[in-house]
Design an enzyme around this catalytic site. Structure first.
Site, PDB file in Angstrom:
ATOM      1  N   ASP A 364      41.230  35.136  43.833  1.00 53.07           N
ATOM      2  CA  ASP A 364      41.337  35.144  42.367  1.00 53.07           C
ATOM      3  C   ASP A 364      42.260  36.256  41.852  1.00 53.07           C
ATOM      4  OD1 ASP A 364      39.108  33.321  42.679  1.00 53.07           O
ATOM      5  OD2 ASP A 364      37.793  35.057  42.688  1.00 53.07           O
ATOM      6  N   GLU A 530      37.227  25.763  36.662  1.00 58.69           N
ATOM      7  CA  GLU A 530      37.032  27.197  36.727  1.00 58.69           C
ATOM      8  C   GLU A 530      38.394  27.871  36.747  1.00 58.69           C
ATOM      9  OE1 GLU A 530      34.957  28.210  40.303  1.00 58.69           O
ATOM     10  OE2 GLU A 530      36.638  27.723  41.622  1.00 58.69           O
TER      11      GLU A 530
END
Length: 635
Positions: A364, A530
């Site tokens: 991420d 997401e």
């Protein structure tokens, strides 16, 4: 690699094995995690299909004489090559076309093959044989095909005379497609067709010696970890078409292809499973060559196996189409067959690049251009996130997007204003953002609390410097849900989280001013479930997000999707592919005005896994994100 049958490694054991990579690339897997989905996650190198070496080269065609599909390649006595397949486009398309070559470079056409047999008229142009295959065993050359009535047949000729006569059997199986022949070391022949049907042939290969059966992974392998969601194909089959078998020592390798919807395109990949006998028990299927199309497996001069690479033109990420290449195979540390590290089989900017930080794992990743002209990077660390009270948020800095220097931890667990008790709390998805309006940096991060769920915090630098120190803008967590993303627009600061929730921050940045809205595309769907982010270019908002495509986690891809709108709150255009394998990154503009997207690699076909890298993106017009082709970005 010879393995005795009694020590055959089942797919369940293979899935459980791990290996020790280099210290600077080791991926830690904690014994207690916030979510057991990471127990055997595809982002781990041990599950990789693609592990390209720094000097890996794109697969190149060995055969481009004419458009061809369903390629089948075999070796002739003396080391030569023979090739067949479905003839496409222009030219003769009847019978079985054959080409031979002494070196797999220069090919001579000798077809269509001279086949005779019951109901076959030599030279009959109505005889359209789809997906024929070629097999060499001893001094015999076999052609397996489905005739114009749908009957599977085997024609026998001499390997020393590929241009000679072939005598075809009668109908062996009705309604068959993608027919192939496997001849074992003892001379026993097996007919295969479809996605995994098999039947032993009587001597002479003129009739079946048994009732057909269908080959699939050993169902006992799923007793402990049954497939869920989109994972069901891994249980029911190896592939949907082009079943073929080869022997590798004591391994019987069953190969078949399938279009899974990976990368949101018609990606036809080659899967294999292995067994100690032609009937099994077979391992779980493994994705072996991405984009290969329906093809065959052949042995090279060095004794290793290679897969034919023959994609259809429907695959937007194949290196080429309707031509034939060879992809060498290798054994992964756990024994699986996969494409060799020397080759690249995907044409994308992502496939051509490598990780920029390999000293530790990162997921991420978030990059922001700061007010001081430096780029700053944060990400999920320590495998799948630090557990409280360990670690925190670490910062890297760069002046050129190439050399990244570690600054150190800029946030630790103290003073969060929330009691996790004895629950496992795992730190995920930090985002860093420079606010020109506030002349300081904001830091958002999420904590997944086992048995409770995720929450997101928002911090602000008290000094206006990226290294902080940072203070909580409120007394506890900021929102319920994960993946917070601060975004600055012309009229103020906004906060995006979850699968598209957004609200405007108030003047104190400690809460919201106005309602919470949901960003969706024109169909009312989320752009990404997401890892959402926002960037504005040319007056257009680009909403990015992460989405799995294809069989979920097992053989799928974790891609960056995007939609565009001239209004911050949408609706956004239908979601489209932005960066393959680039799920949960952030887009940003560099000092020269170029656009980039961060990537960490979360699926088995990503060129690297759990390390920070950058993908160039091209916003070529007002409402699209382009991905440069592979030859445009190789360093």
């Amino acid at each position: 690699m010879k393995v005795q049958t009694k020590t055959w490694i089942t797919g369940l054991i293979l899935a459980a094995l791990s290996f020790a990579p280099a210290a600077d690339a080791q991926q830690k897997l904690k014994t207690a995690v916030a979510d057991d989905i990471f127990a055997d996650h595809p982002s781990m190198d041990r599950n990789a299909t693609v592990m390209p070496a720094p000097d890996a080269k794109p697969v190149a065609p060995i055969f481009s004489e004419r458009p061809i599909g369903d390629a089948s390649v075999a070796r002739l006595p003396g080391g030569g090559w023979i090739l067949t397949g479905t003839s496409l486009r222009s030219g003769a398309r009847h019978g079985v076309e054959l080409w031979t070559s002494p070196d797999a470079k220069k090919w001579t056409r000798i077809g269509p093959a001279k086949i005779s047999g019951d109901g076959i008229a030599p030279g009959d142009v109505s005889e359209r044989y789809l997906a024929p295959s070629v097999t060499v065993a001893g001094d015999k050359l076999y052609l397996a095909f489905s005739d114009k009535t749908g009957c599977a047949r085997v024609a026998t000729g001499r390997a020393a005379q590929p241009g000679g006569a072939f005598k075809a059997s009668r109908c062996l199986v009705e309604g068959a497609s993608d027919v192939s022949l496997f001849v074992d070391e003892d001379g026993t022949g097996y007919l295969l067709w479809g996605g995994g049907s098999i039947a032993k042939l009587a001597p002479g290969f003129a009739k079946l010696a048994e009732a057909p059966r269908f080959l699939k992974p050993d169902q006992s392998l799923f007793a402990k970890h049954p497939p869920v969601g989109k994972d069901w194909p891994v249980r029911t089959r190896v592939g949907t078409r082009g079943a073929a078998m080869v022997r590798d020592g004591e391994h019987y390798v069953l190969a078949a292809s399938e279009v899974t919807g990976r990368m949101r395109t018609a990606t036809e990949d080659l899967f294999v499973a292995e067994a100690p006998t032609p009937y099994g028990p077979f391992t779980m299927r493994a994705l072996t060559v991405p984009h290969a199309g329906r093809g065959s497996i052949v042995r090279l001069d060095d004794g290793k196996l290679a897969a034919a690479y023959n994609p259809k033109c429907d695959d937007g990420f194949a290196m080429f189409c309707e031509q034939v290449g060879l992809v060498p195979l290798e054994r992964a540390p756990d024994g699986r067959l996969r494409q060799a590290a020397s080759v690249i089989t995907e044409d994308s900017a992502v496939a051509a690049r490598g990780a920029l930080i390999t000293s530790e794992t990162m997921r991420d990743p978030s990059v922001a251009l700061g007010g001081d002209g430096f780029y700053y990077l944060v990400g999920t660390l320590d495998g799948y996130g630090y557990h409280k009270p360990d670690g925190g948020v670490k910062l890297w800095r760069s002046s050129d997007l190439k050399q990244w220097d570690e600054v150190g931890f800029i946030w630790r667990w103290e003073g969060m204003g929330y009691d996790f008790g004895k629950n496992i709390a795992e730190l995920w998805a930090p985002e860093i953002m420079w606010s020109a309006r506030d002349k300081t940096y904001y830091l958002a991060f999420s904590v997944m609390e086992k048995g409770v769920g995720g929450k997101t915090w928002l911090y602000r630098s008290k000094t206006g410097k990226a290294e902080g120190p940072y203070e909580n803008v409120t007394k506890s967590y900021f929102v319920k849900g994960i993946d917070g993303f601060p975004f600055e627009d012309d009229d103020g600061l906004y906060f995006l989280w979850g699968g598209g929730n957004i609200a405007k921050l108030d003047a104190a940045r400690s809460g919201f001013e106005g309602p919470v809205r949901q960003l969706v595309d024109a169909d009312g769907d989320h752009v990404g479930y997401e890892g959402n982010g926002l960037i504005k270019a040319n007056g257009v908002y680009f909403l990015t997000g992460a989405e799995w495509h294809g069989p979920l986690r097992t053989h799928g891809t974790y891609d960056m999707m995007y939609g565009t709108s001239k209004n911050l709150f949408g609706p956004y255009t239908q979601r489209r592919m932005g960066a393959p394998h680039g799920g949960h990154g952030t887009a940003f503009r560099d000092k020269e005005g170029r656009f980039w997207y961060t990537m960490f690699g979360n699926d088995p076909t990503a060129p690297w896994r759990m390390h920070f890298g950058l993908v160039p993106i091209d916003i070529g017009d007002a409402e699209s994100i382009g991905i440069p082709r592979i030859d445009a970005v190789r360093d």
